[in-house]
Design a protein around this motif. Structure first.
Motif, short mmCIF file in Angstrom:
data_model
loop_
_atom_site.label_atom_id
_atom_site.label_comp_id
_atom_site.label_asym_id
_atom_site.label_seq_id
_atom_site.Cartn_x
_atom_site.Cartn_y
_atom_site.Cartn_z
N LYS A 156 0.75 -1.23 0.00
CA LYS A 156 -0.04 -0.05 0.08
C LYS A 156 0.80 1.13 0.02
N ALA A 157 0.28 2.31 -0.51
CA ALA A 157 1.14 3.69 -0.66
C ALA A 157 0.86 4.22 0.86
N VAL A 158 1.78 3.62 1.66
CA VAL A 158 1.90 4.04 3.16
C VAL A 158 3.30 4.24 3.26
N ARG A 159 3.73 5.20 4.38
CA ARG A 159 5.00 5.61 4.79
C ARG A 159 5.47 4.41 5.76
N TYR A 160 6.72 4.03 6.19
CA TYR A 160 6.98 3.11 6.95
C TYR A 160 6.62 3.36 8.44
N PRO A 161 6.04 2.51 8.95
CA PRO A 161 5.20 2.84 10.28
C PRO A 161 6.30 2.88 11.34
N THR A 162 6.36 3.63 12.31
CA THR A 162 6.85 3.82 13.62
C THR A 162 6.05 4.18 14.84
N ASP A 163 6.17 3.89 15.86
CA ASP A 163 5.38 4.14 17.02
C ASP A 163 5.13 5.55 17.15
N ALA A 164 6.20 6.54 16.93
CA ALA A 164 6.35 7.89 17.33
C ALA A 164 5.41 8.51 16.22
N ARG A 165 5.86 8.27 14.99
CA ARG A 165 4.85 8.71 13.80
C ARG A 165 3.33 8.58 14.08
N LEU A 166 3.14 7.37 14.44
CA LEU A 166 1.57 6.88 14.37
C LEU A 166 0.91 7.70 15.56
N TYR A 167 1.60 7.82 16.62
CA TYR A 167 1.01 8.57 17.83
C TYR A 167 0.71 10.04 17.27
N SER A 264 -1.25 2.00 9.96
CA SER A 264 -1.53 3.25 9.23
C SER A 264 -2.79 3.64 9.52
N ILE A 265 -3.07 5.00 9.73
CA ILE A 265 -4.24 5.79 10.19
C ILE A 265 -5.22 5.78 9.05
N HIS A 266 -4.98 6.05 7.83
CA HIS A 266 -6.01 6.10 6.87
C HIS A 266 -6.14 4.74 6.37
N GLU A 267 -5.25 3.94 6.28
CA GLU A 267 -5.25 2.41 5.86
C GLU A 267 -5.16 1.26 7.08
N GLU A 283 6.72 -6.01 4.58
CA GLU A 283 6.17 -5.43 3.45
C GLU A 283 4.66 -5.16 4.26
N PHE A 284 4.23 -3.98 3.71
CA PHE A 284 2.81 -3.41 4.70
C PHE A 284 1.75 -3.23 3.39
N GLY A 285 0.98 -4.25 3.48
CA GLY A 285 -0.10 -4.24 2.20
C GLY A 285 -1.07 -5.37 2.49
N THR A 286 -1.57 -5.83 1.53
CA THR A 286 -2.50 -6.96 1.31
C THR A 286 -1.92 -8.32 0.68
N LYS A 287 -2.02 -9.50 1.02
CA LYS A 287 -1.67 -10.66 0.20
C LYS A 287 -2.60 -10.77 -0.95
N VAL A 288 -1.69 -11.00 -2.13
CA VAL A 288 -2.75 -11.22 -3.43
C VAL A 288 -2.23 -12.42 -4.20
N ASP A 388 2.73 -2.26 -7.16
CA ASP A 388 3.91 -2.06 -6.22
C ASP A 388 3.49 -1.15 -5.26
N ARG A 389 2.94 -0.06 -5.57
CA ARG A 389 2.40 0.79 -4.60
C ARG A 389 0.94 1.22 -4.76
N ASN A 390 -0.02 0.44 -4.15
CA ASN A 390 -1.21 0.67 -4.41
C ASN A 390 -1.86 1.90 -3.89
N GLN A 391 -2.25 2.70 -4.74
CA GLN A 391 -3.09 4.12 -4.70
C GLN A 391 -4.46 4.07 -4.20
N LEU A 392 -5.20 3.02 -4.62
CA LEU A 392 -6.61 3.18 -4.46
C LEU A 392 -6.71 2.53 -2.85
N ARG A 393 -7.83 3.25 -2.24
CA ARG A 393 -8.13 3.43 -0.93
C ARG A 393 -8.94 2.26 -0.51
#
Length: 465
Positions: A156-167, A264-267, A283-288, A388-393
């Motif tokens: 998914k088109a999300v940035r790499y998650p860290t606890d600090a940025r998520l909070y 991710s907050i929006h995904e 990898e952060f996304g969905t298995k296909v 590679d980077r899915n932009q659909l929500r």
């Protein structure tokens, strides 16, 4: 309300040239535009539009063709429309009559059309790409009897998650939504939160992990205070604020060892999937899952599997979708070791390719060796067809994007097949060479000698089917 373009009566325009006077009838795009059954889309997608109410929609052929072009070229909605404005072949492919100097639609309309389209509507685009190949003779029906099955991760088109940025991101979203609801918070932590987040990034960069953990705890404290302040001051939040409050509580209570974590907050539906890659551990996304024909690598099935299921548990669904698209069930499915213990029950022969090759027949060993042919197909879908980077929500975006990518892959194969203007000549030459080999070497000898003439050509190409 659906709207179809009537092209039966074509008259000359005083200021616009006709596209048929600009384009070459021998161009691959023109041949493909004439070969696709566009009427089937108008009939098949009729259920997604109201028949007698509402504003008339854009022509179905225009929207379907734009999505074919988008995923075949790997462009965004905006880039596709810009290219359409300059390319007469693209305008002809979308059903245009005159060369236009204005955009046919906008990016928002394309996004809303995708939301209206469901998974079955996207599967119709994939199905039509295969039917076109069958009608034109680029695909033989016997080639679709044996398929390869494999799975991958659609990131998914999300940035790499860290606890600090998520909070910090969760706090920002809650403050913004609370202001929309007229809630006056005691403190928003906008200035101090930005300062602490920057300090945390600097400490982590300098390997001062004790100070970095302290800054992370501060950001978590800020988020907890904002959540509790909103809950005290509002009793009936709207849907958006209620959803954000639930995500905030989930983020505050999740632990490092939890399986269903928020990344991710929006995904919020994405999962952390480990594939054992040296260059990318997670990898952060969905298995296909993808299903391709073993011989010529046409994609005959593409599906998303939320929840990160075991590969073997997806085989039943993958073959069911393939049977729906093809209209018949394949005779053999070749899989890797990840599909051991699958849940499939049917007539299809499931072949699990073992790393310790036991003695099998020569024909079966040949199909085992073809299993790895699905790997470059996955690579092409990711690098060239927006997988590679899915932009659909959302979850629906995960389902639609992988099917659109598969349809775009088949679309490019059709273009290459139509571009081979010497296809009838080569087909005649290879048929004569086959008869000559059969006469000179016999049945077994012809099978061994069939790759002797013109070694540079690939016999698995659809033009040589």
């Amino acid at each position: 309300m659906t709207k179809s373009k009537d092209t039966t009566m074509v008259q000359s325009h005083l200021f616009k040239p006709l596209l048929r006077d600009i384009v070459s009838p021998r161009h691959a795009m023109v041949k493909l535009a004439d070969a696709i059954d566009w009427k089937s889309f108008e009939d098949g997608l009729q259920e997604y539009f109201c028949a007698d109410n509402g504003r008339p929609s854009c022509p179905v052929r225009l929207m379907v063709a734009l999505h074919y072009l988008k995923y075949a070229s790997g462009m965004s909605d905006e880039a596709v429309l810009d290219e359409w404005l300059e390319n007469p072949y693209w305008q002809y492919f979308t059903g245009g009559i005159y060369f236009e100097h204005e955009y046919p639609t906008d990016q928002s309309t394309m996004s809303r059309w995708r939301k209206r389209l469901s998974k079955s509507g996207a599967e119709q685009m994939l199905e039509e790409s295969l039917k076109t190949g069958l009608r034109e003779g680029f695909i033989k029906k016997t080639e679709l009897n044996r398929v390869n099955v494999d799975s991958t991760v659609q990131e998914k088109a999300v940035r790499y998650p860290t606890d600090a940025r998520l909070y910090d991101r969760m706090r920002e979203r809650l403050v913004k939504s609370a202001r929309k609801n007229g809630v006056e918070l005691r403190q928003t932590y906008e200035r101090v939160g930005k300062k602490v987040l920057r300090s945390q990034s600097g400490y982590a960069k300098a390997n001062q992990f004790k100070r970095a953990r302290k800054s992370t705890r501060q950001l978590k404290t800020f988020l907890g205070r904002v959540v509790r302040d909103i809950e005290r001051k509002i009793t009936t939040p709207d849907t958006e604020l209620q959803h954000l409050l639930e995500l905030g509580k989930r983020l505050l209570t999740q632990k490092r060892t939890d399986k269903q974590k928020l990344y991710s907050i929006h995904e919020p539906q994405i999962e952390c999937i480990s594939k054992g890659k040296a260059h990318k551990k997670f990898e952060f996304g969905t298995k296909v899952g993808l299903v391709t024909s073993s011989r010529s690598n046409w994609i005959v099935g593409a599906e998303a599997y939320p929840g990160n299921p075991y590969d073997g548990h997806t085989l039943k669904s993958a073959l069911a979708q393939t049977s729906k698209i093809l209209g018949f069930e394949p005779e053999m499915a070749i899989c890797d070791l990840g599909y051991r213990g699958n849940n499939y029950e049917g007539k299809c022969n499931i072949q699990i390719v073992n790393r310790f090759r036991r003695r099998v027949s020569r024909s079966l060993s040949r199909w085992w060796n073809r299993r790895s042919a699905i790997e470059p197909v996955i690579g092409h879908c990711k690098s060239e067809h927006r997988m590679d980077r899915n932009q659909l929500r959302g979850k629906s975006g995960d389902e639609l994007n992988v099917i659109f990518a598969a349809a775009g892959f088949n679309f490019r194969k059709l273009l290459r097949a139509f571009a081979l203007f010497v296809y009838p000549f080569f087909r005649l030459v290879f048929s004569l060479l086959g008869k000559y080999s059969l006469k000179r070497f016999g049945k077994e000898g012809a099978r061994k000698e069939k790759n002797l003439p013109l070694k540079g050509f690939s016999y698995s190409h659809p033009a040589f089917a």
